[in-house]
Design a protein around this motif. Structure first.
Motif, short mmCIF file in Angstrom:
data_model
loop_
_atom_site.label_atom_id
_atom_site.label_comp_id
_atom_site.label_asym_id
_atom_site.label_seq_id
_atom_site.Cartn_x
_atom_site.Cartn_y
_atom_site.Cartn_z
N ARG A 47 0.81 -1.22 0.00
CA ARG A 47 0.00 0.00 0.00
C ARG A 47 0.84 1.27 0.00
N LEU A 48 2.02 1.20 0.62
CA LEU A 48 2.88 2.37 0.70
C LEU A 48 4.29 1.96 0.26
N LEU A 49 4.84 2.67 -0.70
CA LEU A 49 6.11 2.29 -1.31
C LEU A 49 7.30 2.75 -0.49
N VAL A 50 8.34 1.92 -0.48
CA VAL A 50 9.62 2.27 0.13
C VAL A 50 10.72 1.98 -0.88
N ALA A 51 11.90 2.56 -0.65
CA ALA A 51 13.03 2.28 -1.53
C ALA A 51 13.31 0.79 -1.55
N GLY A 52 13.51 0.25 -2.74
CA GLY A 52 13.72 -1.18 -2.92
C GLY A 52 12.50 -1.91 -3.45
N ASP A 53 11.30 -1.37 -3.26
CA ASP A 53 10.11 -1.98 -3.82
C ASP A 53 10.14 -1.91 -5.34
N GLU A 54 9.51 -2.88 -5.98
CA GLU A 54 9.40 -2.87 -7.44
C GLU A 54 7.93 -2.82 -7.84
N ALA B 22 6.70 1.73 6.21
CA ALA B 22 7.11 2.85 5.37
C ALA B 22 8.03 3.83 6.08
N VAL B 23 8.26 3.66 7.39
CA VAL B 23 9.17 4.55 8.11
C VAL B 23 10.44 3.82 8.56
N VAL B 24 10.60 2.56 8.16
CA VAL B 24 11.75 1.76 8.59
C VAL B 24 13.07 2.42 8.18
N ALA B 25 13.16 2.92 6.96
CA ALA B 25 14.42 3.54 6.51
C ALA B 25 14.78 4.73 7.40
N GLU B 26 13.78 5.52 7.79
CA GLU B 26 14.04 6.66 8.66
C GLU B 26 14.44 6.20 10.07
N LEU B 27 13.86 5.11 10.54
CA LEU B 27 14.25 4.58 11.85
C LEU B 27 15.72 4.13 11.83
N LEU B 28 16.11 3.45 10.77
CA LEU B 28 17.50 3.00 10.68
C LEU B 28 18.44 4.20 10.61
N ASP B 29 18.04 5.23 9.88
CA ASP B 29 18.87 6.43 9.81
C ASP B 29 18.96 7.11 11.17
#
Length: 278
Positions: free
Chosen positions: A43-50, A263-270
């Motif tokens: 439903r919500l795209l993140v980097a790496g999705d195709e 959809a916020v995982v990348a921001e959490l890792l950062d």
């Protein structure tokens, strides 16, 4: 490399417009209006999705990989398909009371110079797609500008983020999310988050700035804030959830998240990289 671009303005804040860009349903509606079909895995795209665009009644398929999804926009590039190269970039910037949008599609046709014969057809499709995306983005943003808000806490301690496992409803039980809840009438987002953490976790928190984009969830919008336990606060407990966990980078990347929280995982890792364990 042929390029088609469209500049326009959306009456909504950039974080909200950025969140709508990541939403599958408006994107799929725009592609359908342009005369093709969009297949999206989430439903919500993140980097790496195709995502896959299907044209000509299913005879032609083009797969694109999301390379950036954040507060400044959405970018994708060719993963597989009949063209030699493809790039789609939607770039956002604050503009008065809303958001300036530059939507640009560029491609390299197949087969070298002979492939340039396809440029007029691809150019017409690109123009229809950009126009349809403009309209879909404006319409969905207008729906959400005054939508009820939900707030989530990105609570960091010792290089880990507090995550909560849902206990209900049945279709979501066992999946993971950030603690938080709905904003009530008269509350700001930070006020609501502090209250929710007291009620849901039995803990006092200091609420900081925003993390990532707004995240559309149906007719509501999720907003995530940084948070820290107040000095002397009791340890958080799972009053409403099945379990709580302080998750490090490896766990965060592999948890079965709810769609919006994924959809916020990348921001959490950062956030963990910038606030390492001490």
């Amino acid at each position: 490399m042929p390029v088609r671009s469209l500049d326009h303005h959306v009456p909504g804040p950039p974080r909200l417009v950025a969140g709508v860009l990541r939403e599958a349903a408006p994107a799929a509606a725009a592609v359908t209006r342009a005369g093709a079909r969009l297949e999206v895995p989430t439903r919500l795209l993140v980097a790496g999705d195709e995502v896959e665009i299907v044209l000509a009644g299913g005879l032609l398929r083009c797969r694109a990989r999301i390379t950036r999804a954040g507060t400044t926009g959405l970018v994708s590039g060719l993963a597989a398909g009949p063209v030699a190269a493809l790039r789609h970039a939607t770039v956002l910037a604050p503009s008065g009371s809303g958001t300036a949008v530059r939507d640009e599609l560029s491609w390299t046709p197949p087969l070298g110079p002979p492939g340039r014969l396809s440029d007029p057809v691809l150019g017409r499709f690109a123009r229809r797609l950009l126009d349809a995306r403009r309209d879909a983005l404006a319409a969905r943003t207008a729906e959400l500008v005054t939508a009820p808000a939900v707030v989530g806490a990105a609570m960091v301690r010792d290089g880990r983020v507090l995550v909560a496992q849902r206990s209900y409803p049945a279709e979501l039980a066992g999946r993971w999310e950030l603690p938080g809840g709905g904003v009530e009438a008269g509350e700001t987002g930070p006020e609501a988050l502090a209250r929710e953490c007291r009620e849901e976790l039995g803990a006092g928190v200091r609420v900081g700035g925003r993390v990532g984009t707004d995240l559309p969830i149906g007719r509501r919008v999720l907003r995530v804030y940084r948070a820290d336990l107040e000095p002397g606060s009791p340890e958080p407990v799972a009053r409403e959830h099945r379990a709580l966990c302080w998750a490090g980078p490896r766990e965060i990347a592999t948890l079965a998240w709810l769609d919006a929280d994924r959809a916020v995982v990348a921001e959490l890792l950062d956030l963990l990289r910038r606030r390492p364990s001490v």
